[in-house]
Design a protein around this motif. Sequence first.
Motif, PDB file in Angstrom:
ATOM      1  N   GLY A 108     -20.918 -82.510  75.587  1.00  0.00           N
ATOM      2  CA  GLY A 108     -21.932 -82.701  74.572  1.00  0.00           C
ATOM      3  C   GLY A 108     -22.054 -81.498  73.653  1.00  0.00           C
ATOM      4  O   GLY A 108     -21.262 -80.557  73.712  1.00  0.00           O
ATOM      5  N   ALA A 109     -23.070 -81.538  72.814  1.00  0.00           N
ATOM      6  CA  ALA A 109     -23.288 -80.474  71.847  1.00  0.00           C
ATOM      7  C   ALA A 109     -23.572 -79.152  72.554  1.00  0.00           C
ATOM      8  O   ALA A 109     -24.110 -79.113  73.661  1.00  0.00           O
ATOM      9  N   THR A 110     -23.191 -78.061  71.911  1.00  0.00           N
ATOM     10  CA  THR A 110     -23.447 -76.736  72.474  1.00  0.00           C
ATOM     11  C   THR A 110     -24.908 -76.359  72.260  1.00  0.00           C
ATOM     12  O   THR A 110     -25.580 -76.863  71.362  1.00  0.00           O
ATOM     13  N   GLY A 111     -25.394 -75.414  73.090  1.00  0.00           N
ATOM     14  CA  GLY A 111     -26.770 -74.958  72.959  1.00  0.00           C
ATOM     15  C   GLY A 111     -26.956 -73.978  71.829  1.00  0.00           C
ATOM     16  O   GLY A 111     -28.061 -73.835  71.298  1.00  0.00           O
ATOM     17  N   ALA A 112     -25.890 -73.271  71.455  1.00  0.00           N
ATOM     18  CA  ALA A 112     -25.909 -72.315  70.346  1.00  0.00           C
ATOM     19  C   ALA A 112     -24.914 -72.775  69.292  1.00  0.00           C
ATOM     20  O   ALA A 112     -23.938 -73.462  69.600  1.00  0.00           O
ATOM     21  N   THR A 113     -25.152 -72.393  68.053  1.00  0.00           N
ATOM     22  CA  THR A 113     -24.230 -72.769  66.984  1.00  0.00           C
ATOM     23  C   THR A 113     -22.915 -72.000  67.125  1.00  0.00           C
ATOM     24  O   THR A 113     -22.818 -71.029  67.881  1.00  0.00           O
ATOM     25  N   ALA A 114     -21.926 -72.429  66.366  1.00  0.00           N
ATOM     26  CA  ALA A 114     -20.630 -71.758  66.396  1.00  0.00           C
ATOM     27  C   ALA A 114     -20.770 -70.285  66.028  1.00  0.00           C
ATOM     28  O   ALA A 114     -20.198 -69.401  66.689  1.00  0.00           O
ATOM     29  N   GLN A 115     -21.529 -69.996  65.001  1.00  0.00           N
ATOM     30  CA  GLN A 115     -21.676 -68.616  64.564  1.00  0.00           C
ATOM     31  C   GLN A 115     -22.475 -67.785  65.558  1.00  0.00           C
ATOM     32  O   GLN A 115     -22.205 -66.592  65.743  1.00  0.00           O
TER      33      GLN A 115
END
Length: 216
Positions: free
Chosen positions: A44-51
Motif C-alpha cells: 500500500g501507500a507509504t507513510g512518508a512522501t518520496a521526498q
Amino acid sequence: MHVIYGGTFDPVHHGHLRLALEVSECFEGAPVSLVPCHIPPHRGATGATAQQRLRMLQQAIAGDPYLRIDDRELNRGGASYTADTLRQLRCELGDDEPLAMVVGTDAFAAFDRWKEWEQIPELAHIIVVQRPGMTLNPETRPGRLLAERRAGGTEALRHCASGYVLELDPPRLDISATGIRERLRMGRSARYLVPETVLAEIHDMGLYRACPVTKN
C-alpha cells in the motif's frame, strides 16, 4: 562491483543500514547504493512522501563512505519496477561490469510475481539475504532458480557481470519499518531503532503521527 539495495525505507532504520554495511564488507568494501522506490507495486501507500523518505536516507548515511543513495526511481516516477532500474543501470555500466541487487528471502520467495522476473538474472546477480524463520521451498520457481544459479561464494559475482544467485546469512538486527511506524502511532519511542538524525526528522515533520518536539 556495483551493488544496489532497494526498498521503501519508510523509515530507514538501523536494520537497513547494518545489512547494507554487511553486504559491502562481503565484497571488500564495495559501495552499496540504497535505492528508494517511488511507488511500491506490491504494498500500500507509504507513510512518508518520496521526498521525506529521501531526506531521511540522506540524514542516515551522511559521511558514510560505503553507502550511497541512488534516487533514480524517485525521479522516474510511477510504480517502481526492479527490472526497469536494472536495465537502466546496465546501459550505464556496460555489459561487463558486475551488477548485483540485494533482496530478502521473503521477497525472493515471491520473485516469480515480479515484473519481467525472468529477465532480471540476465541483468544482474541476486544476493538473497536470509530472513529469520524464512525458508525457501525448493519446488517453487524461485527455489529452482536458486538451485540452478547458486553461487559458491562472492568471487563468482565479482568475475561475472550477472547471472548468479548468492545466499548470505549475515548478522541481522531484528527491526522492521512496520514496527517502528506502529510504535510511533502509539506514542512510543523509536530511539535506538533509527539513527538519531532520522528520528529528529520524523519528529520535525510529524511523520507516522509522531508528536513534534517542542523547541524553546
